[in-house]
Design an enzyme around this catalytic site. Structure first.
Site, short mmCIF file in Angstrom:
data_model
loop_
_atom_site.label_atom_id
_atom_site.label_comp_id
_atom_site.label_asym_id
_atom_site.label_seq_id
_atom_site.Cartn_x
_atom_site.Cartn_y
_atom_site.Cartn_z
N GLU A 145 0.97 -0.79 -0.05
CA GLU A 145 -0.19 -0.66 0.11
C GLU A 145 1.13 1.48 0.18
O GLU A 145 0.40 2.58 0.67
CB GLU A 145 -1.25 -0.12 1.32
CG GLU A 145 -1.68 -1.15 0.95
CD GLU A 145 -3.24 -1.00 2.34
OE1 GLU A 145 -2.70 -0.03 3.04
OE2 GLU A 145 -4.26 -2.32 2.47
N GLU A 205 -6.47 -7.72 -0.48
CA GLU A 205 -7.30 -8.14 0.42
C GLU A 205 -9.12 -7.31 0.58
O GLU A 205 -9.23 -6.38 0.37
CB GLU A 205 -6.41 -6.17 1.43
CG GLU A 205 -5.47 -7.03 1.88
CD GLU A 205 -4.44 -6.29 2.53
OE1 GLU A 205 -5.63 -5.37 3.40
OE2 GLU A 205 -3.65 -5.50 3.04
#
Length: 752
Positions: free
Chosen positions: A127, A198
């Site tokens: 991320e 995710e």
């Protein structure tokens, strides 16, 4: 616990296990590696392969994951001129060295799919786009450097970067979030698949939070939507979160992690989340030929209504979607009418028959029970001994400095605690003259918590929060003529795990004052302070058999001061269920079982609902002996009541199911023949199946019926007493499971 968890994941319809690799547990000290015991990465990956599953390796080395320091080892902070996760030579040197070491280890064991192993995907970084702009051009260069580092490893399987639109070729950019079927802009090149690394099954919790939930209906909808829109892989974050043992959780994150996942903290199947997703996975696999070889088309069927169809090569599968969040609808598709609840997707593996609807749950439900252990609790009400930490004075501490030292750099992640002590001499004229006036100690702290003493007497405690680590402690104090000792125990609740410039985060007291003296406000910040890292009990390891006798333990009598250690012995709870300890009437501290830390507890930090965020703490059975187990507790606050602590065994043996005539038949009624989906069962009625976990039998059943009657189709493996009652029409849909004869139990109910 690993084999059982992997087996349950596979039975739940998964075929890939995804895991992070934690730099700070594998290299806690620079150059010293640890891959033993529960840190045996090779063993874990091999075990995944032995169960016939694939592995996805999220290498990081920054992982976030609500894990201490985001997985980065503390010693990196002390590397000269380092800037984490940037085009910074010191960081890139150590990152490359670590990544190369892990990849070499995997290659040597032939664990990549290109070598015949189970690893099919590897992730580099994590991320990064959320902080990339903070580093400007150095952030852009770091992304390119990271990509080149990964690709240059020549592992023969794809690399991914999550939430990274500018992932350099051939690295695949992936999505994280709750609704990637709608929010993901897609791969940055047409030759890359759509991957969802995710799909959040709930939300991690921090101390002070209320319960976190995400309905399985919403989770199933998002998963079906992503697959219907050409998604290739979905990872549930988390499918099993487990426990942050020891000091492994990040700042303010609870010891329990993602307990609302399909497999809860104890590894038990949370229903209907586990079962409804299992049914979804089976329904999607029934569509595999059409998904892989068919041609997709989208047809609007009205406002908020659409049909996504994959058709070709003798196969057809359809996803009928009602995107309205509040209105159920009936639609016409290929000459038939289909009922769609609000915000739901129906899956038709033959473009005709509904085998699954995301909003309509056919799988059973269960509730979790915490049952007090008769065996383990026998001695807990009386067999406690205590040892209280001494409160050090300025003269007793060696590490002196003008100002209070920064807490992260002081502790170096070896403990949560550090002492700050200073001495000030007051004259009679300095002290308040009025009986109703008292001086006030003020401590401004950058986090995370503290316990304050004056002249060895407890004053109080204070803390920040996950949202705002900083806080100001204010308490009235008693001072005397002559020397006065100000003693503060600063503590951290985990290192930060996210954000830019993590190496520049700070904690601990940074300004200290006394208000209310006759001579005015007294500023103590630059008055010379002494420091000590950790508590004596930690240094002496009094929570182990080897260190237990280094202090004098006494029976509990009267007042329970702050910073008291409690110890007792107990026998392992009966049965084979998971074990937890309920920390009733305790405050804040840590727990050790037979020398193993099971993590931080914090009962006194209440959520807005007036309840502790976490009351039960997991104790793995593998930590226990049959008898004579040692439990040691460090309690930071006053007046703890360890006599109220209870051991419990954990089960999900209360099960139930609900069906109606709008429910589709169980997806298990379908199979595949010549890659074409078709019914394999004789009946096509809606039915509910009640199944006991862990080879238990159903001992009690209740039901409520509305409209048409409910008929028993099968009563295999009922207990003897229930078998007789079943044929007297006492059978229903709320059941209790118990151990009997070592057999599994199943009851099937059908709407007629």
């Amino acid at each position: 616990m690993w084999p059982d968890l992997i087996q349950k994941a596979k039975r739940g319809g998964l075929n890939v296990i995804q895991t992070y690799v934690f730099w700070n547990i594998h290299e806690p000290v620079q150059g010293q590696y640890n891959f033993q015991g529960q840190y045996d990465l090779v063993k874990f990956i091999k075990m995944i392969g032995e169960h016939g599953m694939y592995a996805s390796l999220r290498l990081g080395p920054f992982i976030q994951a609500e894990w201490n320091h985001g997985g980065l080892p503390y010693w990196l902070r002390e590397v000269q001129n380092i800037t984490f996760r940037s085009d910074n030579e010191p960081f890139k040197y150590h990152m490359k060295k670590y990544v190369t070491m892990i990849i070499k280890k995997m290659k040597n064991e032939k664990l990549f799919a290109s070598q015949g192993g189970p690893i099919i995907l590897v992730q580099i970084e994590n991320e990064y786009s959320t902080i990339q702009l903070a580093y400007r051009e150095k952030g852009n260069k770091y992304v390119q450097w990271t990509g080149n580092l990964a690709v240059g490893m020549n592992i023969g399987v794809p690399w991914v970067m999550c939430k990274q639109k500018d992932a350099p070729d051939p690295i695949i950019n992936t999505c994280n979030g709750r609704y990637c079927g709608d929010t993901f802009t897609g791969p940055n090149k047409p030759n890359k698949p759509s991957l969802w690394t995710e799909n959040w099954t709930a939300q991690f919790r921090v101390y002070g939070d209320p319960p976190s939930q995400r309905s399985v209906e919403d989770l199933a909808f998002s998963t079906a939507r992503f697959i219907s829109r050409n998604g290739t892989l979905i990872n549930y974050y988390m499918y099993h979160g487990g426990t942050n043992f020891g000091r492994t959780s990040a700042n303010f994150v609870t010891t329990r992690y993602y307990d609302e996942a399909p497999l809860d903290e104890f590894g038990l199947q949370r229903e209907p989340k586990w079962g409804h997703l299992k049914d979804l996975h089976r329904a999607l696999k029934l569509c595999k030929k059409a998904l892989l070889w068919g041609y997709p088309s989208v047809k609007k069927l009205g406002q908020d209504l659409e049909a996504i169809v994959y058709e070709g090569h003798g196969a057809c599968a359809a996803f009928l979607s009602n995107n309205s969040t509040y209105m159920e609808k009936t639609i016409s598709f290929r000459g038939r009418n289909y009922y769609l609840p609000s915000k739901s997707i129906s899956i038709l593996p033959d473009c005709q028959t509904v085998v699954y609807n995301t909003q309509t749950i056919v799988s059973q439900h269960n509730s979790r029970n915490f049952v007090p252990s008769v065996v383990a609790n026998k001695r807990l009400s009386w067999d406690w001994e205590t040892y209280t930490e001494s409160i050090p004075t300025f003269e007793q501490l060696e590490n002196k400095a003008t100002n209070p030292l920064e807490l992260f750099n002081l502790t170096k992640d070896t403990t949560d605690y550090a002492w700050y002590s200073m001495i000030i001499t007051l004259g009679r004229g300095d002290l308040p003259m009025r009986a109703n006036a008292s001086p006030v100690l003020i401590v401004a702290s950058l986090g995370h918590a503290l316990v304050a003493f004056v002249n060895g007497e407890y004053v109080g405690n204070g803390h920040g929060s996950h949202l705002d680590k900083s806080f100001v402690f204010r308490k009235p104090i008693k001072l005397k003529e002559g020397p006065n000792h100000i003693q503060i125990l600063g503590s951290v609740v985990g290192f930060p795990d996210s954000g830019a410039y993590m190496e520049k985060r700070f904690a601990g007291p940074h300004r200290v004052e006394i208000l209310g003296l006759n001579t005015g406000t007294l500023e103590l910040t630059k008055n010379r302070w002494a420091h000590q890292v950790g508590l004596y009990g930690e240094e002496a390891k009094i929570f182990t058999l080897g260190g237990l006798n280094k202090v004098k333990w006494t029976k509990i009598e009267g007042k329970r001061p702050a910073l008291t250690w409690f110890k007792t012995h107990f026998d392992a709870p009966e049965g084979n269920h998971p074990i937890a300890i309920q920390m009733n009437r305790m405050g804040k501290g840590m727990i050790w079982i037979n020398g193993q830390s099971i993590g931080r507890y914090w009962i006194s930090y209440l959520s807005p609902l007036g309840q502790p965020t976490q009351s039960e703490y997991h104790i793995p059975r593998s930590y226990l002996k049959p008898t004579g187990n040692l439990m040691v507790i460090l309690e930071e606050e006053e007046e703890a009541r360890p006599e109220e602590i209870k051991f419990v065994v954990v089960d999900r043996d209360t099960i139930c199911s609900y069906i109606s005539d709008i429910h589709p038949p169980p997806v298990q009624s379908w199979g595949s023949k010549n890659n074409v989906s078709e019914y394999t069962a004789n009946n096509r009625k809606a039915s509910a199946v009640l199944t006991c976990p862990d080879f238990k039998v159903i001992t009690n059943v209740q039901f409520a019926s509305y409209g048409d009657s409910i008929v028993l189709l099968g009563e295999t493996y009922l207990s003897n007493s229930l078998r007789e009652r079943a044929f007297n029409q006492e059978l229903g849909s709320l059941s209790q499971c118990e151990e009997e004869s070592g057999r599994s139990s199943e009851v099937r109910l059908q709407v007629v």
